[in-house]
Design an enzyme around this catalytic site. Structure first.
Site, short mmCIF file in Angstrom:
data_model
loop_
_atom_site.label_atom_id
_atom_site.label_comp_id
_atom_site.label_asym_id
_atom_site.label_seq_id
_atom_site.Cartn_x
_atom_site.Cartn_y
_atom_site.Cartn_z
N MET A 28 0.79 -1.19 0.03
CA MET A 28 -0.06 -0.09 -0.08
C MET A 28 0.92 1.12 0.03
SD MET A 28 -3.59 -0.92 2.12
CE MET A 28 -2.90 -0.69 3.50
N ALA A 30 4.16 4.01 0.87
CA ALA A 30 4.91 4.54 2.09
C ALA A 30 5.80 3.36 2.48
CB ALA A 30 3.76 4.53 3.23
N GLY A 34 11.48 -3.02 5.23
CA GLY A 34 10.78 -4.10 5.26
C GLY A 34 10.29 -4.53 3.55
N HIS A 35 9.47 -3.47 3.07
CA HIS A 35 9.03 -3.85 1.68
C HIS A 35 10.29 -3.99 0.62
CE1 HIS A 35 5.65 -0.81 3.15
NE2 HIS A 35 5.12 -2.03 2.89
N LYS A 147 5.26 -9.68 9.16
CA LYS A 147 4.67 -8.68 10.28
C LYS A 147 3.12 -8.67 10.20
CE LYS A 147 4.40 -4.13 10.34
NZ LYS A 147 3.05 -3.95 10.80
N ASP A 148 2.54 -8.94 8.97
CA ASP A 148 1.22 -9.45 8.83
C ASP A 148 0.88 -10.88 8.87
OD1 ASP A 148 -0.04 -6.32 8.75
OD2 ASP A 148 1.40 -6.50 7.17
N SER A 183 7.04 -0.66 9.91
CA SER A 183 5.84 -0.34 9.17
C SER A 183 5.48 1.06 8.86
CB SER A 183 4.81 -0.50 10.64
OG SER A 183 3.32 0.11 10.42
N ARG A 185 3.01 2.87 9.19
CA ARG A 185 2.27 3.54 10.40
C ARG A 185 3.12 4.19 11.02
NH1 ARG A 185 -3.22 2.00 9.60
NH2 ARG A 185 -3.49 0.17 8.58
O1 PAF Z 1 0.00 -5.65 3.54
C1 PAF Z 1 -0.49 -4.72 2.62
O2 PAF Z 1 0.34 -3.69 2.64
C2 PAF Z 1 -1.84 -4.96 2.30
O3 PAF Z 1 -2.64 -5.50 3.24
C3 PAF Z 1 -1.97 -5.82 0.84
C4 PAF Z 1 -1.31 -7.26 1.05
C5 PAF Z 1 -0.90 -5.18 0.05
C6 PAF Z 1 -3.27 -5.72 0.43
O4 PAF Z 1 -3.74 -4.51 0.26
#
Ligand code: PAF
Length: 276
Positions: A28, A30, A34-35, A147-148, A183, A185
């Site tokens: 999403m 930002a 981590g990404h 993390k999720d 994160s 956030r």
């Molecule tokens: O983890 C996230 O950033 C979101 O939940 C995802 C997997 C991109 C779905 O919108």
């Protein structure tokens, strides 16, 4: 890096890659380290890496949270280019959802546990968007962060139920040096919140260290008390769960994970640690 904002353009481009493996990192935006670690992992084992940036409205149960979600697209593009990402898919909402689109995928109790209890509807939104993105990108492998943790379980269940031909990889949590899980956030944390937020990772580590010393009930009670005693922190749950089902674990569970969510100031944070 190629940037596409419509389904038809990205699909046309991807079909020309015939035979090449595609690693897909949905986000999403930002973007943080981590990404980028997901992009790097995807790059290491695929011919082509696709990242999506789409702030998915259906997974937000609080309209203010959706409105305040950070959207630094120019900085994100630079980070993806620096990481060597090949393709960015950055669609508007109208490209993903029809007006008044409603559907529900039955993923069983996983939808209602833990995050599902505190964010009703959240995982339906996640399954909707990930389903659509997988259908557009048709990746060989999908990369999601630990993390999720529950999100990974939910998406795995969807992939299994709908028999979607994609391999799933869970990438480890990236942390700041003091332990805070990275994160998007975190930028909302004030300096005080930032200090108080450390109680999440400290408590999870304490649970891991003490797992063989105390029983699960006592561990959860003590961990909740630790979170509650930190100023500015309002815990929603801390649970020692079976790593496969996310139902409460027992001492014989083969895989065990401790998960927590708490409000720190005005920001809601989640974190987890694999115990076994
Ligand atoms: O983890 C996230 O950033 C979101 O939940 C995802 C997997 C991109 C779905 O919108």
């Amino acid at each position: 890096m190629k940037i596409f904002s419509t389904r038809s353009e990205i699909q046309q481009y991807l079909t020309r890659l015939n035979g090449k493996t595609i690693g897909f990192v949905p986000t999403m935006g930002a973007l943080h380290r981590g990404h980028i670690s997901l992009i790097e992992q995807a790059k290491a084992t695929n011919h082509v890496v696709v990242c999506s940036i789409f702030v998915n409205p259906t997974q937000f149960n609080d309209p203010k949270d959706l409105q305040n979600y950070p959207r630094p697209i120019a900085a994100d593009i630079s980070k993806l280019e620096a990481a060597g990402c090949d393709i960015l898919f950055n669609p508007p909402v109208s490209e993903i959802y029809d007006d008044n689109e409603h559907w529900h995928l039955n993923i069983g109790q996983l939808e209602f546990l833990l995050e599902g209890e505190f964010r009703p509807g959240h995982y339906q939104g996640v399954t909707q968007v990930v389903y659509k993105l997988l259908d557009i990108v048709k990746p060989t492998t999908l990369y999601l962060g630990q993390k999720d943790y529950q999100q990974f379980m939910v998406v795995s269940r969807m992939v299994e139920i709908l028999d979607i031909p994609v391999k799933m990889v869970m990438c480890p949590i990236e942390r700041e040096v003091d332990g805070l899980a990275m994160s998007s956030r975190n930028i909302h944390l004030t300096a005080d919140d930032r200090q108080h937020s450390l109680i999440l990772s400290k408590t999870l580590n304490w649970l891991k260290t003490n797992f063989d010393i105390k029983n699960i009930f006592q561990l959860e009670q003590d961990a909740m008390a630790m979170l509650q005693s930190e100023p500015g922190v309002d815990p929603e749950y801390i649970e020692i769960a079976d790593g496969k089902t996310l139902l409460p674990a027992n001492e014989n569970s083969i895989s065990i994970v401790a998960l927590t969510a708490a409000r720190v100031g005005k920001t809601r944070l989640i974190d987890n640690v694999v115990i076994r």
